[in-house]
Design a protein around this motif. Sequence first.
Motif, short mmCIF file in Angstrom:
data_model
loop_
_atom_site.label_atom_id
_atom_site.label_comp_id
_atom_site.label_asym_id
_atom_site.label_seq_id
_atom_site.Cartn_x
_atom_site.Cartn_y
_atom_site.Cartn_z
N GLY A 52 13.90 39.06 90.05
CA GLY A 52 14.01 38.39 88.76
C GLY A 52 14.84 37.26 88.71
O GLY A 52 14.81 35.95 88.04
N GLN A 53 16.33 37.57 89.26
CA GLN A 53 17.35 36.53 88.82
C GLN A 53 16.97 35.45 89.96
O GLN A 53 17.16 34.22 89.69
N VAL A 54 16.13 35.47 91.08
CA VAL A 54 15.67 34.37 92.02
C VAL A 54 14.67 33.75 91.40
O VAL A 54 14.87 32.37 91.27
N TYR A 55 13.46 34.15 90.60
CA TYR A 55 12.50 33.49 89.84
C TYR A 55 13.28 32.81 88.57
O TYR A 55 12.97 31.49 88.39
N THR A 56 14.20 33.43 87.90
CA THR A 56 14.88 32.80 86.87
C THR A 56 15.59 31.44 87.20
O THR A 56 15.71 30.59 86.74
N THR A 57 16.39 31.77 88.41
CA THR A 57 17.03 30.57 89.21
C THR A 57 16.03 29.57 89.36
O THR A 57 16.43 28.23 89.31
N LEU A 58 15.01 29.67 90.19
CA LEU A 58 14.26 28.87 90.47
C LEU A 58 13.45 27.99 89.40
O LEU A 58 13.12 26.55 89.46
N GLY A 59 13.46 28.69 88.12
CA GLY A 59 12.84 28.16 87.10
C GLY A 59 14.03 27.06 86.56
O GLY A 59 13.61 25.80 85.89
N ARG A 60 15.19 27.26 86.54
CA ARG A 60 16.30 26.50 86.05
C ARG A 60 16.29 25.28 86.96
O ARG A 60 16.64 24.10 86.71
N ALA B 37 4.97 28.52 95.87
CA ALA B 37 5.91 28.14 96.79
C ALA B 37 6.78 26.71 96.08
O ALA B 37 5.95 25.84 95.41
N TYR B 38 8.03 26.88 96.34
CA TYR B 38 8.85 25.81 95.99
C TYR B 38 9.49 24.91 97.12
O TYR B 38 9.51 25.54 98.21
N GLY C 285 15.02 19.27 87.78
CA GLY C 285 14.37 18.43 88.64
C GLY C 285 15.03 18.50 90.22
O GLY C 285 14.77 17.70 91.13
N LEU C 286 15.36 19.79 90.41
CA LEU C 286 15.93 20.09 91.76
C LEU C 286 14.97 20.41 92.74
O LEU C 286 15.10 20.53 94.25
N VAL C 287 14.05 21.28 92.15
CA VAL C 287 12.84 21.92 93.04
C VAL C 287 11.63 21.45 92.27
O VAL C 287 11.56 21.28 91.15
N GLU C 288 10.40 21.52 92.92
CA GLU C 288 9.15 21.57 92.43
C GLU C 288 8.47 22.21 93.38
O GLU C 288 8.34 22.84 94.33
N SER C 289 6.89 22.42 92.36
CA SER C 289 5.77 23.26 93.11
C SER C 289 5.45 22.57 94.43
O SER C 289 5.35 21.36 94.47
N ALA C 290 5.14 23.12 95.42
CA ALA C 290 4.80 22.62 96.79
C ALA C 290 3.33 22.83 96.62
O ALA C 290 2.56 22.47 97.69
N GLY C 291 2.63 22.84 95.65
CA GLY C 291 1.11 23.03 95.60
C GLY C 291 0.65 24.20 94.52
O GLY C 291 1.66 24.57 93.97
N ALA C 292 -0.71 24.40 94.62
CA ALA C 292 -1.19 25.28 93.66
C ALA C 292 -0.81 26.86 93.96
O ALA C 292 -0.24 26.98 95.35
#
Length: 198
Positions: A38-46, A66-67, A51-58
């Motif tokens: 959950g901590q990983v997904y929360t961090t990915l959301g932030r 995938a990010y 603007g540091l990561v984005e979705s790599a596709g659907a």
Amino acid sequence: MSIKHSLLALLQDGPGYGAQLRQEFEQRTGGTWPLNVGQVYTTLGRLERDGLVESAGAADEEGRIAYQLTDAGRTEVEQWWAVPVAREQTPRNELAIKLALAVTLPGVDVQRIVQTQRTATMTHLRDLTRLKRRADGEDLAWELVLESLVFADEAEVRWLDHVEARISRLGPPEAKASRTAPGATAGNAGVREGATNG
């Protein structure tokens, strides 16, 4: 520990799902600092918000996204590699706090606390040394983490020896308190003495 930068660093290797990144982090660090998914997904959301990561596709058939790094994310992680880990703030050290309180409160057996902690640290150090001996020399990342923990334990044992020697020289807390200058606390006197004597 910077989870943010750890995830960015892992994404330098290519796109990844949250659970996959968590698994890779724990594998590369020998499971020493387990992450909550959950901590990983929360961090990915932030990171996505910033603007540091984005979705790599659907999302795939299981609903996983995938990010991947953005250009800003690549710049951020390159800067992280380039700068030293900051020591501006002193992290809380529970053992140092415990002993600082123990030497300033009456009726606390500080020597016993030191001896108990030394026994526990030595046991942990022996366990780490056994793990290090069993390492096959092929997992450099895990061995570096192990060595870091070994050095930390060795430093703690040396510090405990130092604490015990200081306590022996000063005598019981009551005697120490009576030598404290008027208007000063025993704790402040100990800090000043430690600063001058090193």
